[in-house]
Motif scaffolding. Structure first.
Motif, mmCIF file in Angstrom:
data_model
loop_
_atom_site.group_PDB
_atom_site.id
_atom_site.type_symbol
_atom_site.label_atom_id
_atom_site.label_comp_id
_atom_site.label_asym_id
_atom_site.label_seq_id
_atom_site.Cartn_x
_atom_site.Cartn_y
_atom_site.Cartn_z
ATOM 1 N N GLU A 18 0.866 -1.281 -0.082
ATOM 2 C CA GLU A 18 0.116 -0.092 -0.049
ATOM 3 C C GLU A 18 0.791 1.397 0.027
ATOM 4 O OE1 GLU A 18 -3.063 2.336 3.147
ATOM 5 O OE2 GLU A 18 -2.771 0.113 2.993
ATOM 6 N N ARG A 143 -7.774 5.416 1.317
ATOM 7 C CA ARG A 143 -6.746 4.974 2.459
ATOM 8 C C ARG A 143 -6.636 4.926 3.682
ATOM 9 N NH1 ARG A 143 -2.263 4.194 -1.269
ATOM 10 N NH2 ARG A 143 -2.382 5.278 -3.037
ATOM 11 N N THR A 146 -8.676 1.693 4.635
ATOM 12 C CA THR A 146 -7.982 0.560 4.362
ATOM 13 C C THR A 146 -7.027 0.391 5.697
ATOM 14 O OG1 THR A 146 -7.967 0.972 1.964
ATOM 15 C CG2 THR A 146 -6.308 -0.525 3.050
#
Length: 271
Positions: A18, A143, A146
């Motif tokens: 990521e 983001r 996540t």
């Protein structure tokens, strides 16, 4: 124990991937932001409600009286629920100017600009810039979601962990790092929300004045100079006295030597 270690490796790989993708995507966002930034000399165009746009205006114009115009602009800010965040008044040989920074809600942006322009007698510049941050906005929110999910997985592993202390410490360290990343993203999101909700107007107004040369340097009179000379002389006397007091042992020895020498010379002459 092996399962716990595999879980740690799995989650760590998610974070690593990521972070790597994040760097690439952020570069793409910056490129697109540069493309979306535009400078126009007309009123702010209409945009879709779901777009996240940062608006900035740059105005420069001449007024009859800077002080009066500044008061009028302050009243207009109150009328449109805006506020002045910075003001800098300057004067030169040929003009008086005031640089003002205003923050205003987006819905009042156009109306405030139009009324501010009404206080001018000559407009030098009206520039409006837009920066579309919709994609960055959505990217940060995604983001954040996540990262929060990954953090919850680590926390859940930590709760159920019955392994060694080193595994617990590793999980706590991973949670700390993810939390720092979440806080950084949340800070950036708050900054964007503030910029999107409040537009910025950079305004410079100026007033032409008859040319005036700068005043001559002040020259001191005789009595002022005499007074300062007396003070300087007195200070020198004080410094000398303080010096003599600080070396009194040396002076005492010198006086005793002088007296002894005179006595010795007198005795020598008698012989």
């Amino acid at each position: 124990m092996k399962k716990l270690g595999l879980l740690f490796l799995f989650l760590a790989s998610i974070i690593s991937c990521e972070t790597h993708n994040e760097g690439k995507e952020e570069l793409g966002i910056m490129d697109e932001k540069m493309e979306n930034s535009s400078s126009i000399h007309v009123e702010k165009p209409e945009v879709a409600d779901n777009r996240k746009i940062i608006w900035n205006a740059d105005l420069e114009f001449q007024v009859k009286d800077v002080d009066e115009s500044t008061k009028d602009i302050s009243q207009l800010c109150s009328k449109y629920e805006a506020f002045i965040s910075h003001m800098n008044l300057m004067s030169s040989n040929y003009q008086i100017s005031n640089h003002i920074t205003i923050r205003v809600k987006n819905e009042n942006f156009n109306r405030l600009i139009n009324e501010i322009k009404g206080t001018s007698i000559f407009i030098s510049k009206v520039e409006i810039k837009s920066n579309d941050v919709t994609e960055e906005f959505i990217d940060i929110e995604s983001r954040l979601k996540t990262k929060k999910e990954v953090r919850e997985r680590y926390i859940d592993i930590l709760r159920k962990s019955t392994g060694e202390i080193k595994d617990v410490i590793a999980a706590e360290d991973a949670i700390r790092k993810i939390t720092e990343e979440i806080e950084a993203k949340e800070g950036r999101l708050r900054y964007l929300k503030d910029k999107v909700s409040q537009s910025t107007i950079d305004l410079e107004i100026y007033q032409k004045v008859d040319f005036k040369s700068e005043p001559e340097t002040f020259e001191k009179g005789f009595f002022t100079k005499a007074k300062e000379s007396l003070e300087t002389g007195w200070n020198i006397i004080i410094e000398i006295l303080l010096l003599l007091l600080s070396i009194w042992p040396i002076l005492l020895i010198a006086i005793l030597v002088f007296i002894w020498r005179r006595q010795w010379l007198k005795r020598k002459k008698r012989k």
